[in-house]
Motif scaffolding. Structure first.
Motif, mmCIF file in Angstrom:
data_model
loop_
_atom_site.group_PDB
_atom_site.id
_atom_site.type_symbol
_atom_site.label_atom_id
_atom_site.label_comp_id
_atom_site.label_asym_id
_atom_site.label_seq_id
_atom_site.Cartn_x
_atom_site.Cartn_y
_atom_site.Cartn_z
ATOM 1 N N PHE A 192 2.137 -1.620 -6.312
ATOM 2 C CA PHE A 192 2.004 -0.542 -5.339
ATOM 3 C C PHE A 192 0.632 0.086 -5.537
ATOM 4 C CE2 PHE A 192 6.404 -1.212 -4.737
ATOM 5 C CZ PHE A 192 6.758 -0.612 -3.533
ATOM 6 N N TYR A 237 1.622 9.609 -3.840
ATOM 7 C CA TYR A 237 2.435 8.545 -3.246
ATOM 8 C C TYR A 237 3.112 7.687 -4.313
ATOM 9 C CZ TYR A 237 0.448 9.874 1.221
ATOM 10 O OH TYR A 237 0.100 10.584 2.342
ATOM 11 N N ASN A 238 2.397 7.359 -5.358
ATOM 12 C CA ASN A 238 3.038 6.549 -6.398
ATOM 13 C C ASN A 238 4.090 7.336 -7.171
ATOM 14 O OD1 ASN A 238 2.026 4.031 -5.927
ATOM 15 N ND2 ASN A 238 0.412 4.117 -7.489
ATOM 16 N N HIS A 262 7.250 7.046 -5.088
ATOM 17 C CA HIS A 262 7.858 5.718 -5.136
ATOM 18 C C HIS A 262 8.472 5.429 -6.505
ATOM 19 C CE1 HIS A 262 6.355 5.178 -1.201
ATOM 20 N NE2 HIS A 262 5.120 4.856 -1.523
ATOM 21 N N SER A 310 -1.997 2.777 -4.583
ATOM 22 C CA SER A 310 -1.984 4.096 -3.974
ATOM 23 C C SER A 310 -3.240 4.337 -3.143
ATOM 24 C CB SER A 310 -1.843 5.189 -5.037
ATOM 25 O OG SER A 310 -1.317 6.366 -4.465
ATOM 26 N N SER A 349 -3.891 5.077 -9.574
ATOM 27 C CA SER A 349 -3.428 6.465 -9.632
ATOM 28 C C SER A 349 -3.908 7.156 -10.902
ATOM 29 C CB SER A 349 -1.897 6.518 -9.580
ATOM 30 O OG SER A 349 -1.421 6.079 -8.333
ATOM 31 N N TRP A 354 1.677 -0.343 -10.973
ATOM 32 C CA TRP A 354 1.231 0.824 -10.210
ATOM 33 C C TRP A 354 -0.284 0.934 -10.325
ATOM 34 C CZ3 TRP A 354 5.178 2.419 -7.348
ATOM 35 C CH2 TRP A 354 6.461 2.079 -7.793
ATOM 36 N N CYS A 387 0.859 -1.183 0.000
ATOM 37 C CA CYS A 387 0.000 0.000 0.000
ATOM 38 C C CYS A 387 0.898 1.237 0.000
ATOM 39 C CB CYS A 387 -0.931 -0.022 1.201
ATOM 40 S SG CYS A 387 -2.103 -1.392 1.119
ATOM 41 N N SER A 388 0.757 2.070 -1.020
ATOM 42 C CA SER A 388 1.698 3.158 -1.266
ATOM 43 C C SER A 388 1.651 4.259 -0.217
ATOM 44 C CB SER A 388 1.422 3.785 -2.642
ATOM 45 O OG SER A 388 1.521 2.830 -3.665
ATOM 46 N N THR A 389 0.556 4.351 0.517
ATOM 47 C CA THR A 389 0.403 5.432 1.482
ATOM 48 C C THR A 389 1.280 5.153 2.699
ATOM 49 O OG1 THR A 389 -1.874 5.644 0.741
ATOM 50 C CG2 THR A 389 -1.285 6.822 2.737
#
Length: 418
Positions: free
Chosen positions: A236, A264-265, A268, A238, A291, A288, A208-210
């Protein structure tokens, strides 16, 4: 003109769509779109969601830490309810727009005895949207990367993965899942990869990107090597976090949602590229999720510009950032469609025909039906088929033999409703 008696006889009152409506009725229009446009397509939904708070007690009971399991069960019975052990912040409660959008928080009616409510709801959504496979992610757990207690993320990750793999996936061969990785604790992630690398219905691993972890940190090197060796992708997914200081000045969910899911993505992806991670792990397939697409050409241009101006800061890179990004994988939702010329250019630069995967984000408020792809005028027939399912089949090694019922058969199950 006033309606005649015959006209009145043909008019029927439709039931109001609410949180107790049958998924097949909610998605009836999507079923008719499937019949018209893509009934013979192989379709894979890369990102649908479990409303795990509806079944949170089932997850809590699988926690293998006695103290945290007892604490979670105590919270279930008291003030926290279905948010037990979670770090919920404002966001989920705003998605219903004061109750005017009812997808979030739905509970499926008429569940046959002996079947799990989530599996029934998922099967009905797959049938109604014309999906051959659906990959499911958690919802409230997407914020766990910001949890102040890393051990809670680990315990909930292990429990949720067990619940998904042992209780949910065996009930329908069309359901697949990513294993949730508690990324704040690399050693726990490695254990989970070793445990599930060969699981039949696990198609990859997700972070989880957060969260504020630097994904290029050396502590993750062994984890990436293990995932690369498994042959399965690393996704990932987001999300949002209104508690992030950079978003504290936003006073509407619309602006927070618009920015945070790309924010966030972007961080990363930037760290992954500038630190030459594609050169260190060239066979690791990066995906990804959630997003949208508009950020992709922006980041390509921005990073290319910076690297060409300051190449000494990215000594490990052998190509431009945009070239690496064009080899990554992306999911479609939420697809920004307000400007078709920009969308066409975006899809061209990111090589959408081979790298884009359809996702619905069902049952969240901004979900996309497969028709968002079939209705794009600039895509070829082959590109539409690739994006809706064939790219996913290639990435996840899925059997492309049709699994779904025909749209007419689905509509026939709800006579007088659809």
């Amino acid at each position: 003109m006033r309606p005649t008696q015959l006209d009145k006889a043909r008019i029927r009152e439709l039931e109001e769509i609410g949180t107790r409506s049958d998924t097949r009725d909610v998605l009836a229009r999507a079923t008719m779109q499937a019949r018209r446009d893509y009934d013979d397509y192989f379709v894979v939904d890369i990102d649908a969601h479990v409303s795990e708070d509806h079944f949170w007690g089932e997850v809590i009971e699988l926690i293998d830490n006695d103290y945290l399991r007892d604490l979670g069960q105590s919270q279930l019975r008291s003030f926290a309810g279905n948010n037990a052990l979670l770090n919920i912040v404002p966001g989920l409660s705003h998605q219903s727009v004061g109750g005017r959008i009812t997808h979030q928080g739905r509970r499926e009616p008429d569940v046959p005895q002996g079947e799990h409510p989530f599996v029934v709801a998922a099967r009905r959504s797959m049938d109604a949207m014309g999906l051959d496979y659906q990959i499911v992610f958690p919802s409230a757990m997407l914020l766990l990367g910001m949890h102040p207690q890393d051990e809670v993320e680990v315990a909930l990750a292990r429990a949720f993965n067990r619940w998904t793999v042992e209780r949910i996936l065996p009930m329908d061969e069309r359901l697949k899942a990513f294993v949730y990785l508690p990324f704040n604790t690399p050693e726990a992630c490695e254990t989970l990869v070793a445990q599930y690398a060969d699981a039949k219905d696990v198609i990859g691993f997700t972070v989880c990107s957060t969260r504020n972890n630097a994904i290029h940190a050396d502590c993750y090197a062994r984890l990436y090597a293990m995932i690369e060796e498994s042959g399965k992708p690393l996704a990932f997914h987001s999300g949002y976090h209104w508690g992030d200081p950079s978003f504290a000045q936003l006073n509407r969910f619309a602006t927070m949602h618009a920015l945070s899911f790309t924010h966030y993505n972007q961080i990363h992806v930037s760290n992954w590229l500038i630190n030459a991670m594609p050169e260190r792990f060239p066979r690791l397939k990066m995906l990804w999720v959630e997003s949208g697409l508009a950020w992709i050409p922006f980041l390509m241009q921005r990073l290319d510009h910076e690297v060409l101006m300051r190449p000494s800061e990215a000594p490990g890179m052998k190509r431009l950032p945009s070239e690496y990004m064009a080899e990554m994988w992306y999911t479609s939702q939420p697809m920004e469609r307000t400007n078709m010329e920009l969308l066409e250019a975006t899809m061209k630069v990111m090589k959408a025909e081979t790298q884009l995967l359809y996702s619905s984000d069902w049952p969240h408020w901004d979900w996309d039906a497969p028709s968002v792809i079939t209705s794009l005028p600039f895509l070829s027939e082959q590109a539409k088929r690739n994006i809706l399912g064939l790219n996913a089949a290639r990435l996840f090694n899925l059997d492309i033999k049709p699994k779904k019922p025909r749209a007419d058969a689905v509509l026939a199950t709800r006579p007088g409703r659809s």
